[in-house]
Scaffold this motif. Sequence first.
Motif, PDB file in Angstrom:
ATOM      1  N   TYR A  51     -17.788  18.976 -22.121  1.00  0.00           N
ATOM      2  CA  TYR A  51     -19.110  19.494 -22.488  1.00  0.00           C
ATOM      3  C   TYR A  51     -20.208  18.700 -21.792  1.00  0.00           C
ATOM      4  O   TYR A  51     -21.178  19.280 -21.278  1.00  0.00           O
ATOM      5  CB  TYR A  51     -19.285  19.419 -24.007  1.00  0.00           C
ATOM      6  CG  TYR A  51     -20.676  19.814 -24.461  1.00  0.00           C
ATOM      7  CD1 TYR A  51     -21.072  21.146 -24.526  1.00  0.00           C
ATOM      8  CD2 TYR A  51     -21.612  18.835 -24.809  1.00  0.00           C
ATOM      9  CE1 TYR A  51     -22.347  21.495 -24.927  1.00  0.00           C
ATOM     10  CE2 TYR A  51     -22.895  19.180 -25.215  1.00  0.00           C
ATOM     11  CZ  TYR A  51     -23.251  20.509 -25.269  1.00  0.00           C
ATOM     12  OH  TYR A  51     -24.514  20.852 -25.660  1.00  0.00           O
ATOM     13  N   ALA A  52     -20.059  17.374 -21.775  1.00  0.00           N
ATOM     14  CA  ALA A  52     -21.089  16.537 -21.149  1.00  0.00           C
ATOM     15  C   ALA A  52     -21.185  16.819 -19.656  1.00  0.00           C
ATOM     16  O   ALA A  52     -22.283  16.861 -19.088  1.00  0.00           O
ATOM     17  CB  ALA A  52     -20.782  15.066 -21.393  1.00  0.00           C
ATOM     18  N   LEU A  53     -20.023  17.007 -19.008  1.00  0.00           N
ATOM     19  CA  LEU A  53     -20.031  17.271 -17.571  1.00  0.00           C
ATOM     20  C   LEU A  53     -20.540  18.671 -17.238  1.00  0.00           C
ATOM     21  O   LEU A  53     -21.037  18.902 -16.127  1.00  0.00           O
ATOM     22  CB  LEU A  53     -18.623  17.092 -17.000  1.00  0.00           C
ATOM     23  CG  LEU A  53     -18.063  15.667 -17.029  1.00  0.00           C
ATOM     24  CD1 LEU A  53     -16.631  15.637 -16.506  1.00  0.00           C
ATOM     25  CD2 LEU A  53     -18.940  14.719 -16.221  1.00  0.00           C
ATOM     26  N   SER A  54     -20.430  19.598 -18.202  1.00  0.00           N
ATOM     27  CA  SER A  54     -20.887  20.967 -17.938  1.00  0.00           C
ATOM     28  C   SER A  54     -22.401  21.112 -18.062  1.00  0.00           C
ATOM     29  O   SER A  54     -22.967  22.097 -17.589  1.00  0.00           O
ATOM     30  CB  SER A  54     -20.211  21.935 -18.915  1.00  0.00           C
ATOM     31  OG  SER A  54     -20.630  21.682 -20.255  1.00  0.00           O
ATOM     32  N   GLN A  55     -23.068  20.129 -18.694  1.00  0.00           N
ATOM     33  CA  GLN A  55     -24.508  20.214 -18.867  1.00  0.00           C
ATOM     34  C   GLN A  55     -25.232  19.760 -17.601  1.00  0.00           C
ATOM     35  O   GLN A  55     -24.890  18.728 -17.021  1.00  0.00           O
ATOM     36  CB  GLN A  55     -24.962  19.343 -20.052  1.00  0.00           C
ATOM     37  CG  GLN A  55     -24.360  19.763 -21.377  1.00  0.00           C
ATOM     38  CD  GLN A  55     -24.691  21.193 -21.731  1.00  0.00           C
ATOM     39  OE1 GLN A  55     -25.857  21.579 -21.792  1.00  0.00           O
ATOM     40  NE2 GLN A  55     -23.662  21.989 -21.953  1.00  0.00           N
ATOM     41  N   PRO A  56     -26.222  20.527 -17.140  1.00  0.00           N
ATOM     42  CA  PRO A  56     -26.950  20.136 -15.927  1.00  0.00           C
ATOM     43  C   PRO A  56     -27.886  18.969 -16.184  1.00  0.00           C
ATOM     44  O   PRO A  56     -28.331  18.741 -17.314  1.00  0.00           O
ATOM     45  CB  PRO A  56     -27.735  21.407 -15.571  1.00  0.00           C
ATOM     46  CG  PRO A  56     -27.948  22.084 -16.896  1.00  0.00           C
ATOM     47  CD  PRO A  56     -26.727  21.798 -17.704  1.00  0.00           C
ATOM     48  N   ASN A  57     -28.173  18.227 -15.132  1.00  0.00           N
ATOM     49  CA  ASN A  57     -29.141  17.137 -15.239  1.00  0.00           C
ATOM     50  C   ASN A  57     -30.538  17.703 -15.492  1.00  0.00           C
ATOM     51  O   ASN A  57     -30.897  18.756 -14.964  1.00  0.00           O
ATOM     52  CB  ASN A  57     -29.153  16.303 -13.965  1.00  0.00           C
ATOM     53  CG  ASN A  57     -27.872  15.529 -13.760  1.00  0.00           C
ATOM     54  OD1 ASN A  57     -27.149  15.249 -14.712  1.00  0.00           O
ATOM     55  ND2 ASN A  57     -27.565  15.181 -12.522  1.00  0.00           N
ATOM     56  N   THR A  58     -31.305  17.001 -16.289  1.00  0.00           N
ATOM     57  CA  THR A  58     -32.687  17.391 -16.538  1.00  0.00           C
ATOM     58  C   THR A  58     -33.614  16.267 -16.087  1.00  0.00           C
ATOM     59  O   THR A  58     -33.259  15.086 -16.177  1.00  0.00           O
ATOM     60  CB  THR A  58     -32.923  17.692 -18.033  1.00  0.00           C
ATOM     61  OG1 THR A  58     -32.543  16.554 -18.814  1.00  0.00           O
ATOM     62  CG2 THR A  58     -32.113  18.895 -18.472  1.00  0.00           C
ATOM     63  N   TYR A  59     -34.791  16.662 -15.623  1.00  0.00           N
ATOM     64  CA  TYR A  59     -35.757  15.707 -15.080  1.00  0.00           C
ATOM     65  C   TYR A  59     -37.098  15.912 -15.778  1.00  0.00           C
ATOM     66  O   TYR A  59     -37.460  17.032 -16.134  1.00  0.00           O
ATOM     67  CB  TYR A  59     -35.920  15.904 -13.573  1.00  0.00           C
ATOM     68  CG  TYR A  59     -34.629  15.751 -12.801  1.00  0.00           C
ATOM     69  CD1 TYR A  59     -34.277  14.536 -12.220  1.00  0.00           C
ATOM     70  CD2 TYR A  59     -33.753  16.829 -12.655  1.00  0.00           C
ATOM     71  CE1 TYR A  59     -33.091  14.394 -11.518  1.00  0.00           C
ATOM     72  CE2 TYR A  59     -32.566  16.697 -11.952  1.00  0.00           C
ATOM     73  CZ  TYR A  59     -32.242  15.479 -11.391  1.00  0.00           C
ATOM     74  OH  TYR A  59     -31.066  15.344 -10.713  1.00  0.00           O
ATOM     75  N   GLN A  60     -37.807  14.827 -15.952  1.00  0.00           N
ATOM     76  CA  GLN A  60     -39.094  14.883 -16.643  1.00  0.00           C
ATOM     77  C   GLN A  60     -40.214  14.413 -15.718  1.00  0.00           C
ATOM     78  O   GLN A  60     -40.136  13.333 -15.143  1.00  0.00           O
ATOM     79  CB  GLN A  60     -39.080  14.017 -17.896  1.00  0.00           C
ATOM     80  CG  GLN A  60     -40.345  14.139 -18.731  1.00  0.00           C
ATOM     81  CD  GLN A  60     -40.300  13.277 -19.976  1.00  0.00           C
ATOM     82  OE1 GLN A  60     -40.532  12.076 -19.916  1.00  0.00           O
ATOM     83  NE2 GLN A  60     -40.005  13.889 -21.118  1.00  0.00           N
ATOM     84  N   SER A  61     -41.215  15.260 -15.598  1.00  0.00           N
ATOM     85  CA  SER A  61     -42.409  14.915 -14.843  1.00  0.00           C
ATOM     86  C   SER A  61     -43.578  14.842 -15.816  1.00  0.00           C
ATOM     87  O   SER A  61     -43.710  15.700 -16.694  1.00  0.00           O
ATOM     88  CB  SER A  61     -42.692  15.952 -13.751  1.00  0.00           C
ATOM     89  OG  SER A  61     -43.826  15.588 -12.991  1.00  0.00           O
ATOM     90  N   ALA A  62     -44.426  13.824 -15.661  1.00  0.00           N
ATOM     91  CA  ALA A  62     -45.505  13.611 -16.626  1.00  0.00           C
ATOM     92  C   ALA A  62     -46.782  13.199 -15.912  1.00  0.00           C
ATOM     93  O   ALA A  62     -46.747  12.567 -14.847  1.00  0.00           O
ATOM     94  CB  ALA A  62     -45.107  12.555 -17.655  1.00  0.00           C
ATOM     95  N   ALA A  63     -47.896  13.551 -16.516  1.00  0.00           N
ATOM     96  CA  ALA A  63     -49.217  13.134 -16.047  1.00  0.00           C
ATOM     97  C   ALA A  63     -49.935  12.443 -17.202  1.00  0.00           C
ATOM     98  O   ALA A  63     -49.874  12.899 -18.342  1.00  0.00           O
ATOM     99  CB  ALA A  63     -50.029  14.334 -15.563  1.00  0.00           C
ATOM    100  N   VAL A  64     -50.607  11.339 -16.888  1.00  0.00           N
ATOM    101  CA  VAL A  64     -51.374  10.598 -17.882  1.00  0.00           C
ATOM    102  C   VAL A  64     -52.834  11.010 -17.746  1.00  0.00           C
ATOM    103  O   VAL A  64     -53.414  10.915 -16.657  1.00  0.00           O
ATOM    104  CB  VAL A  64     -51.212   9.079 -17.715  1.00  0.00           C
ATOM    105  CG1 VAL A  64     -52.033   8.324 -18.752  1.00  0.00           C
ATOM    106  CG2 VAL A  64     -49.745   8.694 -17.814  1.00  0.00           C
TER     107      VAL A  64
END
Length: 314
Positions: A51-64
């Motif tokens: 299950y862990a390997l089947s989940q795609p990577n997620t990325y977070q972009s943020a602005a202050v």
Amino acid sequence: MNKSIVEEASLDMQLNREDEIDLRELFGALWQGKWIIVFTTFLLSISGVFYALSQPNTYQSAAVLVSAQDDGGGLSSMASQLGGLASLAGIGVGSGGADSKTIALSVLKSRLFLNHFISSHQLLPELFAVKEWDIETGAPQFDPEIYDAANSLWLSNSETGETLQPSDWDAHKLLSGLVKVSEAKDTSLVTLSITHVSPHFAQRLVDLLVKDLNEWMKLEALEDSRTNIAYLQQQLERTNVVDMQNVFYQLIEEQTKTLMLAEVKDEFAFKTVDPAVVPEEKVGPKRALICILAAMLGGMLGIAIVLIRFAFKK
């Protein structure tokens, strides 16, 4: 009579001893069922890994961001100076930076703004019809069973004939779930972040949201100022009292300044302290944690099975 009481007490003690679970017997049952515990732990551990390997990577972009009204001057200072006069005249000039920031953040999460945002930038296909993303370039690959990218058309369900295009309700629900806003109470800095499987799309969404929110709040301020000026000019023509005329002149001047500042300021609601960038490190999923939790769940399930069998045998 005393004899019967003693016999009843003896019988109760005997029954209690029979109901008590011997710890040695309990540990013995767990030892006998050790292979069940090992099997369930192994099975759920393997399932957790897959299950862990089947989940795609997620990325977070943020602005202050920081509120454009929090600098103690500009529109905030003007509003505080003549707020009392404006209330006498029956209009609102504004109540300072904190309220302006609260209103802007409420607009950011509103259904009207987000649906307009999705429609104006045509984000519906990228939100719902993408099969996979190119991590290097950020180019989307659309699912041909849902969306015809060549003709920019949503397909229909072959069985019901209904269009596969999501509704405004679904669009707002999805995007509002992606948008995260946090505020530092000590510094009043606002962090706007987007978490997505595509780092490029996350960064683009943050930039567009900040830009469109500033533009939205700017247009509202311009419309309010023009409406207030027109109202004040009407009231000025109706009164002959010199003091009230002076009040109206000051308020018209104030609204004119607000109008001029709104026209020249691009960052009307929020100033960008730290702009969003394309993230290079993933924020999820936590694969190690998923595997550990799956192994623990498997062990607990195995123990529960063994104890239930032991209880039925007893």
